[in-house]
Design a protein around this motif. Structure first.
Motif, PDB file in Angstrom:
ATOM      1  N   LYS A  82       0.845  -1.202  -0.123  1.00  0.00           N
ATOM      2  CA  LYS A  82       0.000   0.105  -0.113  1.00  0.00           C
ATOM      3  C   LYS A  82       0.823   1.410  -0.100  1.00  0.00           C
ATOM      4  N   ALA A  83       0.347   2.463  -0.794  1.00  0.00           N
ATOM      5  CA  ALA A  83       1.247   3.461  -0.826  1.00  0.00           C
ATOM      6  C   ALA A  83       0.965   4.211   0.371  1.00  0.00           C
ATOM      7  N   LYS A  84       2.068   4.518   1.084  1.00  0.00           N
ATOM      8  CA  LYS A  84       1.930   5.468   2.499  1.00  0.00           C
ATOM      9  C   LYS A  84       2.623   6.904   1.941  1.00  0.00           C
ATOM     10  N   GLY A  85       2.449   7.573   2.964  1.00  0.00           N
ATOM     11  CA  GLY A  85       2.903   9.292   2.868  1.00  0.00           C
ATOM     12  C   GLY A  85       4.328   9.209   2.461  1.00  0.00           C
ATOM     13  N   PRO A  86       5.356   8.634   2.941  1.00  0.00           N
ATOM     14  CA  PRO A  86       6.693   8.546   2.167  1.00  0.00           C
ATOM     15  C   PRO A  86       6.945   8.286   0.962  1.00  0.00           C
ATOM     16  N   ASP A  87       6.263   7.335   0.593  1.00  0.00           N
ATOM     17  CA  ASP A  87       6.243   6.939  -0.783  1.00  0.00           C
ATOM     18  C   ASP A  87       5.659   8.048  -1.736  1.00  0.00           C
ATOM     19  N   THR A  88       4.389   8.617  -1.498  1.00  0.00           N
ATOM     20  CA  THR A  88       4.061   9.610  -2.153  1.00  0.00           C
ATOM     21  C   THR A  88       4.923  10.784  -2.154  1.00  0.00           C
ATOM     22  N   LEU A  89       5.542  11.237  -0.850  1.00  0.00           N
ATOM     23  CA  LEU A  89       6.263  12.240  -1.126  1.00  0.00           C
ATOM     24  C   LEU A  89       7.696  12.031  -2.078  1.00  0.00           C
ATOM     25  N   PHE A  90       7.997  10.764  -1.817  1.00  0.00           N
ATOM     26  CA  PHE A  90       9.427  10.348  -2.709  1.00  0.00           C
ATOM     27  C   PHE A  90       9.096  10.590  -4.355  1.00  0.00           C
ATOM     28  N   VAL A  91       7.631  10.056  -4.757  1.00  0.00           N
ATOM     29  CA  VAL A  91       7.239  10.172  -6.026  1.00  0.00           C
ATOM     30  C   VAL A  91       7.239  11.780  -6.278  1.00  0.00           C
ATOM     31  N   LEU A  92       6.590  12.632  -5.784  1.00  0.00           N
ATOM     32  CA  LEU A  92       6.302  13.917  -5.749  1.00  0.00           C
ATOM     33  C   LEU A  92       7.595  14.560  -6.038  1.00  0.00           C
ATOM     34  N   GLY A  93       8.559  14.285  -4.994  1.00  0.00           N
ATOM     35  CA  GLY A  93       9.973  15.080  -4.942  1.00  0.00           C
ATOM     36  C   GLY A  93      10.338  14.596  -6.211  1.00  0.00           C
ATOM     37  N   GLY A  94      10.550  13.267  -6.693  1.00  0.00           N
ATOM     38  CA  GLY A  94      11.152  13.016  -7.938  1.00  0.00           C
ATOM     39  C   GLY A  94      10.458  13.460  -9.335  1.00  0.00           C
TER      40      GLY A  94
END
Length: 151
Positions: A82-94
């Protein structure tokens, strides 16, 4: 079940969770998907140098490659988390990093147009971004692995 059996079962669960996380990270950073993503980014960003109808067609084709790559990667995944907050932030940061890199490369190539009369400055900037994307895949994988382990 005695306490030794329970402890061994718990150790097995933790070991399998760690293997699942490692497999998840590995499948997110496989070279075929990274190459397709870099190709999609390159064509999408370089499409600005093409004339009106061809630029739009190239941009839409690049977006189709990017979306198709993401869908194919998700469907073929052997491990799904499941996507979590840090995963989403990593993708958005990329994504933000790609945009910032493109702007920086675009400024440099615009100066190259003035100084050296380069043709198609956006194509050179897009090539730089795509190569930078591939070069930073290894360090990004290590950062993502630690992020997934600690999340």
């Amino acid at each position: 079940m005695n306490s030794n059996d329970a402890q061994a079962a718990l150790a097995d669960v933790h070991r399998m969770q760690e293997r699942s996380r490692d497999e998840y990270v590995r499948q997110q950073f496989t070279w075929p998907y990274l190459l397709l993503t870099a190709l999609g980014v390159f064509v999408a960003l370089a499409s600005g140098d093409l004339p009106a109808p061809w630029g739009t067609a190239a941009f839409l084709a690049a977006e189709a490659v990017l979306i198709g790559t993401a869908v194919l990667q998700r469907r073929r995944a052997s491990v799904r988390l499941k996507a979590k907050g840090p995963d989403t932030l990593f993708v958005l940061g990329g994504a933000v990093a790609v945009i910032v890199a493109y702007v920086a490369f675009n400024v440099v190539t615009s100066l190259g147009v003035v100084a050296f009369d380069l043709p198609a400055p956006r194509t050179f900037a897009a090539a730089g971004v795509a190569l930078l994307f591939l070069l930073l895949a290894g360090p990004s994988r290590r950062v993502y692995r630690s992020l997934v382990r600690h999340a």
